[in-house]
Write a protein that holds these residues in place. Structure first.
Motif, short mmCIF file in Angstrom:
data_model
loop_
_atom_site.label_atom_id
_atom_site.label_comp_id
_atom_site.label_asym_id
_atom_site.label_seq_id
_atom_site.Cartn_x
_atom_site.Cartn_y
_atom_site.Cartn_z
N SER A 112 0.81 -1.22 0.00
CA SER A 112 0.00 0.00 0.00
C SER A 112 0.84 1.26 0.00
CB SER A 112 -0.95 0.02 1.20
OG SER A 112 -0.22 0.24 2.40
N THR A 113 2.06 1.18 0.50
CA THR A 113 2.91 2.37 0.53
C THR A 113 3.79 2.46 -0.71
OG1 THR A 113 4.61 1.20 1.79
CG2 THR A 113 2.98 2.46 3.05
N GLY A 114 3.62 1.53 -1.65
CA GLY A 114 4.33 1.59 -2.91
C GLY A 114 5.83 1.61 -2.77
N GLY A 115 6.35 0.99 -1.72
CA GLY A 115 7.79 0.95 -1.51
C GLY A 115 8.33 2.18 -0.80
N PHE A 116 7.45 3.13 -0.48
CA PHE A 116 7.92 4.35 0.17
C PHE A 116 8.61 4.04 1.49
CE2 PHE A 116 7.31 7.63 3.37
CZ PHE A 116 8.01 8.67 2.79
N ASP A 117 8.02 3.13 2.28
CA ASP A 117 8.61 2.82 3.58
C ASP A 117 10.01 2.24 3.43
OD1 ASP A 117 7.27 0.60 2.44
OD2 ASP A 117 7.38 -0.47 4.33
N GLN A 118 10.24 1.45 2.39
CA GLN A 118 11.58 0.91 2.16
C GLN A 118 12.55 2.02 1.77
OE1 GLN A 118 10.36 -1.90 -0.77
NE2 GLN A 118 10.04 -3.56 0.71
N THR A 119 12.10 2.93 0.92
CA THR A 119 12.94 4.06 0.53
C THR A 119 13.25 4.92 1.75
OG1 THR A 119 11.92 4.08 -1.66
CG2 THR A 119 13.08 6.07 -1.00
N TYR A 120 12.23 5.19 2.56
CA TYR A 120 12.41 6.01 3.75
C TYR A 120 13.45 5.37 4.68
CZ TYR A 120 11.22 8.88 7.82
OH TYR A 120 11.27 9.74 8.89
N ASN A 121 13.30 4.07 4.93
CA ASN A 121 14.23 3.38 5.82
C ASN A 121 15.65 3.36 5.25
OD1 ASN A 121 12.42 2.82 7.89
ND2 ASN A 121 11.68 0.99 6.87
N ALA A 122 15.77 3.18 3.93
CA ALA A 122 17.10 3.18 3.30
C ALA A 122 17.76 4.55 3.44
CB ALA A 122 16.99 2.78 1.84
N GLU A 123 16.98 5.61 3.20
CA GLU A 123 17.54 6.97 3.32
C GLU A 123 17.87 7.29 4.78
OE1 GLU A 123 18.64 8.40 0.89
OE2 GLU A 123 17.45 7.82 -0.83
N LEU A 124 17.03 6.84 5.69
CA LEU A 124 17.30 7.04 7.11
C LEU A 124 18.60 6.35 7.51
CD1 LEU A 124 16.17 8.26 9.73
CD2 LEU A 124 14.97 6.12 10.10
N ASP A 125 18.80 5.13 7.01
CA ASP A 125 20.05 4.41 7.29
C ASP A 125 21.25 5.14 6.72
OD1 ASP A 125 18.66 2.43 8.63
OD2 ASP A 125 18.71 0.99 6.95
N ARG A 126 21.08 5.70 5.51
CA ARG A 126 22.19 6.43 4.88
C ARG A 126 22.55 7.68 5.69
NH1 ARG A 126 22.66 9.44 -0.69
NH2 ARG A 126 20.53 10.02 -0.21
#
Length: 149
Positions: A52-66
């Motif tokens: 439902s989030t269209g991968g946004f949560d994965q992108t958010y977590n990846a950027e947060l990790d970076r």
């Protein structure tokens, strides 16, 4: 000086996240993604949340990790400089012929390190505020916040 805007890295992350969020919101609005299916299985709910989030949560977590890695590297650099400074100060304290010039230099280095650390903390606060803004925007646009659970 007090940082008033996100760091350049965080600005790039914001643009990336907002773009990902826009894409996910468009998919949700067009019906390509669905958040309305009912299900009692926690595993299926988690799977549906990711869809439902269209991968946004994965992108958010990846950027947060970076960003976290970048801030950790900066903190590590400051810690290393502080450790070296403390070793020099300890050597000066044990010296039988202390030098005024060395102690003045150590004081100046300590003041510089203190300013670097304060700047890093302030920038971290500004960057965290930007990430919270993006998360709140995602909650509103994708109906993923606690209010929608």
């Amino acid at each position: 000086s007090t940082p008033s805007s996100p760091s350049p890295t965080t600005q790039v992350v914001s643009i990336s996240l907002e773009s990902s969020l826009q894409c996910a919101a468009q998919q949700l609005q067009s019906g390509l993604l669905s958040v309305t299916e009912l299900d009692t299985s926690v595993k299926e709910k988690a799977s549906r949340f990711n869809a439902s989030t269209g991968g946004f949560d994965q992108t958010y977590n990846a950027e947060l990790d970076r960003l976290s890695a970048s801030l950790s590297a900066s903190a590590h650099t400051i810690e290393s400089k502080a450790r070296a400074l403390l070793l020099r100060a300890d050597a000066l304290a044990k010296s039988t012929t202390p030098s005024i010039d060395v102690s003045v230099d150590l004081r100046a280095q300590a003041k510089t390190l203190s300013k670097e650390l304060l700047r890093l903390h302030k920038q971290t606060d500004v960057d965290a505020q930007e990430l919270r803004r993006i998360a709140a925007l995602a909650d509103r646009r994708l109906c993923t916040g606690r209010d929608f659970a």
